[in-house]
Design a protein around this motif. Structure first.
Motif, PDB file in Angstrom:
ATOM      1  N   LEU A   1      -2.345   3.780  -3.841  1.00 55.96           N
ATOM      2  CA  LEU A   1      -2.021   2.660  -4.749  1.00 55.96           C
ATOM      3  C   LEU A   1      -1.913   1.366  -3.945  1.00 55.96           C
ATOM      4  N   ILE A   2      -2.546   0.330  -4.468  1.00 53.65           N
ATOM      5  CA  ILE A   2      -2.360  -1.001  -3.864  1.00 53.65           C
ATOM      6  C   ILE A   2      -1.651  -1.845  -4.908  1.00 53.65           C
ATOM      7  N   LYS A   3      -0.507  -2.334  -4.539  1.00 54.83           N
ATOM      8  CA  LYS A   3       0.361  -3.081  -5.464  1.00 54.83           C
ATOM      9  C   LYS A   3       0.596  -2.262  -6.743  1.00 54.83           C
TER      10      LYS A   3
ATOM     11  N   LEU B   1      -9.727   5.197   6.151  1.00 55.40           N
ATOM     12  CA  LEU B   1      -9.930   3.765   5.878  1.00 55.40           C
ATOM     13  C   LEU B   1     -10.929   3.558   4.731  1.00 55.40           C
ATOM     14  N   ARG B   2     -11.981   4.368   4.743  1.00 49.53           N
ATOM     15  CA  ARG B   2     -12.972   4.256   3.649  1.00 49.53           C
ATOM     16  C   ARG B   2     -12.358   4.635   2.304  1.00 49.53           C
ATOM     17  N   SER B   3     -11.431   5.590   2.343  1.00 47.05           N
ATOM     18  CA  SER B   3     -10.746   5.984   1.098  1.00 47.05           C
ATOM     19  C   SER B   3      -9.889   4.834   0.588  1.00 47.05           C
ATOM     20  N   ILE B   4      -9.183   4.187   1.507  1.00 41.92           N
ATOM     21  CA  ILE B   4      -8.342   3.039   1.102  1.00 41.92           C
ATOM     22  C   ILE B   4      -9.226   1.911   0.568  1.00 41.92           C
TER      23      ILE B   4
ATOM     24  N   LEU C   1       0.846  -1.203   0.000  1.00 42.51           N
ATOM     25  CA  LEU C   1       0.000   0.000   0.000  1.00 42.51           C
ATOM     26  C   LEU C   1       0.880   1.252   0.000  1.00 42.51           C
ATOM     27  N   LYS C   2       0.554   2.156  -0.918  1.00 41.38           N
ATOM     28  CA  LYS C   2       1.306   3.398  -1.000  1.00 41.38           C
ATOM     29  C   LYS C   2       0.315   4.563  -1.025  1.00 41.38           C
ATOM     30  N   ILE C   3       0.464   5.457  -0.059  1.00 43.26           N
ATOM     31  CA  ILE C   3      -0.405   6.637  -0.026  1.00 43.26           C
ATOM     32  C   ILE C   3       0.501   7.856  -0.195  1.00 43.26           C
TER      33      ILE C   3
END
Lengths: 205, 260
Positions: free
Chosen positions: A59-61, A44-47, A2-4
């Motif tokens: 970004l996830i992966k 959390l809802r955004s993720i 996970l990249k924010i």
């Protein structure tokens, strides 16, 4: 995993929950803590992909969330109950599973025993306590081995003893590469990394 | 199969039975009226046998003609003697010049107003001297009954289409709305996003095909074991299937966003 980057939420033209960068790898436990009304749930809802009104990117992966629109890789456990109260514990756990393998069945029973639901597996959910109900949701999430499990306000449902049990349940998924991101009002024990929400910014401890 | 789907399958199955019974009832009653027409022949009398022969060759190929039989004058004399016990006046009767008769029986299903007018036109054109007897009152009575029966049948047919659409759409929406909570929990707990849409499609197949296949099977079983002598046009089952497919489409549109 996970990249924010450059994340921010805004309310009445005022930005809050500012994140410069967060990198979370596979199989780690992350605790984000801070006061109420700081935007923990919205983060959390955004993720999870349920909230889109934010700045920056998640970004996830290495793929944006829109990529996971039809195939979610995260499971969010929030304050609302997501259980069929007139159904049994077992039925509620297996709701999202297309097929139950023998290994999954064995693991579910094992996790139910850890969370003291072993002898209540045939009981209707409405007869259980709120922490038991949350354990059902947690077991259901863990057994699916998603990429990220998101738990909002972990301390709301569990006391310290039960948080330890919850983390033990999560270990099954963590060992398979799932990451755990929880939010809370205070710093919780037994996590791999901590982020504090301070002056509208998220700071790594 | 879920209870809701099972209930819908049963409900539609019962409606389809009713619909088929309406069709069979119509065919049964229509057959009776058409048989009445078939059993009422037209008798033609002529002193010239040749003209009757010519007439026969003109009309016998028409599809509304079931049979044309020419009865010789000698045969008529014998029948009169036999039927009215006229043995004593045998010689007298034989001395008379009796006409030759032609008996036309019709295919009840096809002998309607246009065909009757056509036959009368041929009679007038080719054999104006021929005398004919036909129970027109009975024929007209039967035609009227068939007409009324057909109107009642079409009205019933329309009502069944409406009933089927109404019941199946209503039931489908009802059960889909009832399962909203389940699907909400399913999705929030990490279930496959397109599962509900896929399940809706699978359920539509169950609802469209199971009741219809059961009905068709029962019908052909009755035909096979000779317990039913009336035939249903296979296109009728096509209409039933089409109605069910349309109802599923409407239900899908009505449920709309919930299916995502």
């Amino acid at each position: 995993m996970l990249k924010i980057e450059g994340f921010s939420l805004s309310r009445e033209n005022k930005k809050f929950m500012l994140i410069n960068e967060i990198l979370i790898g596979s199989g780690v436990r992350v605790n984000i803590f801070g006061n109420n009304d700081t935007g923990r749930s919205l983060l959390l809802r955004s993720i999870h992909g349920d909230h889109h009104d934010y700045g920056g990117q998640i970004l996830i992966k290495d793929k944006p969330l829109v990529f996971y629109k039809k195939k979610k890789k995260t499971i969010l456990l929030d304050n609302t109950s997501h259980l069929l109260i007139n159904e049994t514990v077992w039925k509620n756990i297996i709701i999202p599973l297309p097929k139950i393998t023998a290994r999954q069945k064995q693991k579910i029973l094992e996790l139910c025993t850890i969370s003291k639901l072993g002898d209540k597996i045939g009981n209707k959910v409405k007869t259980l306590s709120s922490s038991s109900k949350k354990f059902i949701e947690l077991i259901r999430a863990v057994i699916q081995l998603p990429q990220i499990i998101l738990i909002d306000d972990l301390e709301n449902y569990f006391d310290d003893k039960n948080i330890t049990v919850a983390l033990e349940i999560c270990n099954f998924a963590l060992n398979s590469g799932t990451s755990l991101i929880t939010t809370s009002k205070r710093k919780l024990d037994n996590f791999d990394s901590y982020y504090r929400i301070q002056d509208s910014k998220v700071v790594k401890l | 199969m879920k209870k809701g789907i099972f209930f819908q399958v049963i409900a539609i199955f019962i409606i389809l039975i009713g619909w088929n019974l309406l069709h069979l009832g119509f065919e049964f009653q229509k057959d009776i009226f058409e048989d009445n027409i078939s059993t009422s022949p037209m008798m033609l009398l002529s002193m010239q046998e040749n003209s009757l022969e010519q007439l026969r060759s003109k009309i016998e190929k028409n599809d509304y003609i079931k049979d044309v039989a020419i009865i010789q004058d000698s045969v008529i004399a014998e029948r009169l003697i036999e039927n009215y016990d006229l043995e004593g006046s045998n010689e007298i009767l034989r001395s008379y010049l009796l006409p030759t008769a032609m008996q036309i029986t019709f295919v009840g299903e096809k002998f309607q107003i246009e065909q009757k007018q056509e036959l009368e036109r041929i009679l007038l054109e080719y054999s104006p001297s021929v005398i004919y007897y036909f129970d027109e009152t009975q024929w007209r009575g039967n035609q009227n009954k068939i007409e009324i029966l057909t109107k009642v049948y079409y009205a019933g047919f329309g009502l069944f289409v409406i009933l089927m659409l109404f019941i199946s759409i209503f039931l489908r929406i009802h059960f889909e709305m009832k399962s909203n909570i389940f699907w909400k929990i399913y999705h929030s707990s990490g279930g496959y996003i397109g599962k509900r849409r896929k399940q809706f499609f699978v359920n539509s197949l169950y609802i469209c095909f199971i009741p219809l296949i059961l009905n068709v099977t029962i019908y052909y079983a009755l035909i096979y074991f000779q317990l039913l002598h009336l035939e249903i046009d296979y296109r009728f089952f096509g209409i039933e299937l089409l109605t069910l497919v349309i109802s599923s489409l409407f239900a899908g549109i009505a449920v709309g966003k919930n299916l995502k």
